[in-house]
Design a protein around this motif. Structure first.
Motif, PDB file in Angstrom:
ATOM      1  N   ILE A  11      28.117  23.897  33.475  1.00 47.97           N
ATOM      2  CA  ILE A  11      27.066  22.926  33.177  1.00 47.97           C
ATOM      3  C   ILE A  11      25.800  23.758  32.993  1.00 47.97           C
ATOM      4  CG2 ILE A  11      25.794  20.881  33.953  1.00 47.97           C
ATOM      5  CD1 ILE A  11      28.861  20.417  33.761  1.00 47.97           C
ATOM      6  N   VAL A  12      25.239  23.752  31.773  1.00 47.72           N
ATOM      7  CA  VAL A  12      24.077  24.601  31.495  1.00 47.72           C
ATOM      8  C   VAL A  12      22.958  23.804  30.839  1.00 47.72           C
ATOM      9  CG1 VAL A  12      25.539  26.658  31.257  1.00 47.72           C
ATOM     10  CG2 VAL A  12      24.861  25.403  29.220  1.00 47.72           C
ATOM     11  N   GLY A  13      21.773  24.347  30.961  1.00 42.27           N
ATOM     12  CA  GLY A  13      20.585  23.751  30.375  1.00 42.27           C
ATOM     13  C   GLY A  13      19.380  24.475  30.950  1.00 42.27           C
ATOM     14  N   TYR A  14      18.231  24.149  30.424  1.00 42.12           N
ATOM     15  CA  TYR A  14      17.018  24.760  30.936  1.00 42.12           C
ATOM     16  C   TYR A  14      16.613  24.111  32.259  1.00 42.12           C
ATOM     17  CZ  TYR A  14      16.484  27.234  26.525  1.00 42.12           C
ATOM     18  OH  TYR A  14      16.677  28.067  25.455  1.00 42.12           O
ATOM     19  N   ARG A 119      17.132  18.371  26.640  1.00 36.88           N
ATOM     20  CA  ARG A 119      16.041  17.433  26.925  1.00 36.88           C
ATOM     21  C   ARG A 119      15.428  16.893  25.637  1.00 36.88           C
ATOM     22  NH1 ARG A 119      13.056  21.715  30.559  1.00 36.88           N
ATOM     23  NH2 ARG A 119      13.575  22.752  28.633  1.00 36.88           N
ATOM     24  N   GLY A 120      15.460  17.692  24.592  1.00 34.76           N
ATOM     25  CA  GLY A 120      14.880  17.293  23.317  1.00 34.76           C
ATOM     26  C   GLY A 120      15.139  18.359  22.278  1.00 34.76           C
ATOM     27  N   LYS A 121      14.498  18.203  21.110  1.00 38.32           N
ATOM     28  CA  LYS A 121      14.695  19.147  20.002  1.00 38.32           C
ATOM     29  C   LYS A 121      14.361  20.580  20.399  1.00 38.32           C
ATOM     30  CE  LYS A 121      12.592  16.170  17.103  1.00 38.32           C
ATOM     31  NZ  LYS A 121      11.782  15.777  15.983  1.00 38.32           N
ATOM     32  N   GLU A 122      13.417  20.741  21.336  1.00 41.94           N
ATOM     33  CA  GLU A 122      13.011  22.086  21.749  1.00 41.94           C
ATOM     34  C   GLU A 122      14.140  22.865  22.425  1.00 41.94           C
ATOM     35  OE1 GLU A 122      12.097  19.344  25.217  1.00 41.94           O
ATOM     36  OE2 GLU A 122      11.909  19.233  23.045  1.00 41.94           O
ATOM     37  N   ASP A 123      15.187  22.182  22.853  1.00 43.95           N
ATOM     38  CA  ASP A 123      16.312  22.847  23.527  1.00 43.95           C
ATOM     39  C   ASP A 123      17.491  23.132  22.594  1.00 43.95           C
ATOM     40  OD1 ASP A 123      14.791  22.624  25.810  1.00 43.95           O
ATOM     41  OD2 ASP A 123      16.022  21.060  26.734  1.00 43.95           O
ATOM     42  N   LEU A 124      17.377  22.779  21.307  1.00 42.75           N
ATOM     43  CA  LEU A 124      18.500  22.922  20.378  1.00 42.75           C
ATOM     44  C   LEU A 124      19.055  24.339  20.308  1.00 42.75           C
ATOM     45  CD1 LEU A 124      17.525  20.598  17.395  1.00 42.75           C
ATOM     46  CD2 LEU A 124      19.520  20.389  18.888  1.00 42.75           C
ATOM     47  N   GLU A 125      18.243  25.343  20.593  1.00 44.71           N
ATOM     48  CA  GLU A 125      18.739  26.726  20.546  1.00 44.71           C
ATOM     49  C   GLU A 125      19.892  26.962  21.511  1.00 44.71           C
ATOM     50  OE1 GLU A 125      15.660  28.987  23.532  1.00 44.71           O
ATOM     51  OE2 GLU A 125      14.952  28.482  21.542  1.00 44.71           O
ATOM     52  N   LEU A 126      20.006  26.123  22.540  1.00 40.88           N
ATOM     53  CA  LEU A 126      21.126  26.265  23.485  1.00 40.88           C
ATOM     54  C   LEU A 126      22.478  26.031  22.819  1.00 40.88           C
ATOM     55  CD1 LEU A 126      19.688  24.524  26.675  1.00 40.88           C
ATOM     56  CD2 LEU A 126      20.171  26.964  26.364  1.00 40.88           C
ATOM     57  N   LEU A 127      22.482  25.363  21.681  1.00 42.07           N
ATOM     58  CA  LEU A 127      23.748  25.100  20.988  1.00 42.07           C
ATOM     59  C   LEU A 127      24.322  26.348  20.343  1.00 42.07           C
ATOM     60  CD1 LEU A 127      23.044  21.592  19.479  1.00 42.07           C
ATOM     61  CD2 LEU A 127      24.205  22.201  21.606  1.00 42.07           C
ATOM     62  N   GLN A 128      23.565  27.453  20.384  1.00 44.71           N
ATOM     63  CA  GLN A 128      24.073  28.734  19.895  1.00 44.71           C
ATOM     64  C   GLN A 128      24.913  29.447  20.959  1.00 44.71           C
ATOM     65  OE1 GLN A 128      20.696  30.958  18.452  1.00 44.71           O
ATOM     66  NE2 GLN A 128      20.031  29.269  17.162  1.00 44.71           N
ATOM     67  N   LEU A 129      24.948  28.895  22.171  1.00 41.89           N
ATOM     68  CA  LEU A 129      25.757  29.485  23.230  1.00 41.89           C
ATOM     69  C   LEU A 129      27.236  29.406  22.860  1.00 41.89           C
ATOM     70  CD1 LEU A 129      23.955  27.928  26.333  1.00 41.89           C
ATOM     71  CD2 LEU A 129      23.791  30.296  25.523  1.00 41.89           C
ATOM     72  N   ARG A 130      28.027  30.279  23.467  1.00 41.25           N
ATOM     73  CA  ARG A 130      29.465  30.277  23.216  1.00 41.25           C
ATOM     74  C   ARG A 130      30.149  29.116  23.918  1.00 41.25           C
ATOM     75  NH1 ARG A 130      31.125  36.060  25.224  1.00 41.25           N
ATOM     76  NH2 ARG A 130      29.344  35.684  26.523  1.00 41.25           N
TER      77      ARG A 130
END
Length: 172
Positions: A11-14, A119-130
């Motif tokens: 379970i990951v996120g900022y 949380r929002g569009k600002e977190d979309l870079e997390l979708l680059q995770l494996r």
């Protein structure tokens, strides 16, 4: 008798994205379905996790013991000191308890299948995770090609945790 490996899921996120809340609810639902779960949390706040002061186990560690185990009435507390614990070492330790599932909070750059909290569009870079398997959103975000094929749930949807639990059970 063959040893069955547990399902390992992250379970990951900022920070303040709801990781601990999702973990707690998911553990509760998995336990209700008679599955054994071990949780691993990355203490990302800097420094070592707090240990109880003026306790024998803490004193043993301060005296140089590698680890201290305290047991009573079936409860067991393990404290261990080492310069660095890899996630693999933590998983090996968790595997001792023969869980069905090991849930990992954090360690976002590891390769295990994961649920990503946005949380929002600002977190979309997390979708680059494996190995992103599930996305849990705080708010509606227009679907981009990067995550059109990944199941997306809403954090405030009362069925999101049960859907995730059922997904994990299918992976066992």
């Amino acid at each position: 008798m063959a040893l069955v490996k547990p399902l390992i899921f992250q379970i990951v996120g900022y920070k303040n994205s709801g990781k601990t809340t999702v973990m707690s609810k998911l553990i509760n639902r998995l336990k209700a379905d008679h599955l054994n779960v071990v949780a691993i949390k990355h203490h990302g706040h800097g420094g070592k996790p707090k240990t109880p002061e003026n306790k024998d186990s803490t004193n043993h560690l301060e005296s140089g013991a590698l680890a201290s185990i305290v047991e009573g009435d079936g409860g067991l507390l393990l404290q261990a000191e080492k310069t660095l614990w890899t996630l693999e070492e933590k998983i090996q330790l968790a595997s001792f308890f023969k869980p069905d599932v090991i849930l990992i909070e954090g360690h976002k750059n590891e390769q295990y299948p994961k649920l990503v909290l946005l949380r929002g569009k600002e977190d979309l870079e997390l979708l680059q995770l494996r190995n992103v398997q599930i996305i849990m959103l705080w708010e509606e975000i227009p679907k981009e090609d990067s995550f059109k094929k990944i199941p997306s749930l809403y954090l405030n949807d009362t069925n999101a945790i049960d859907w995730t639990k059922d997904y994990l059970k299918k992976q066992l």
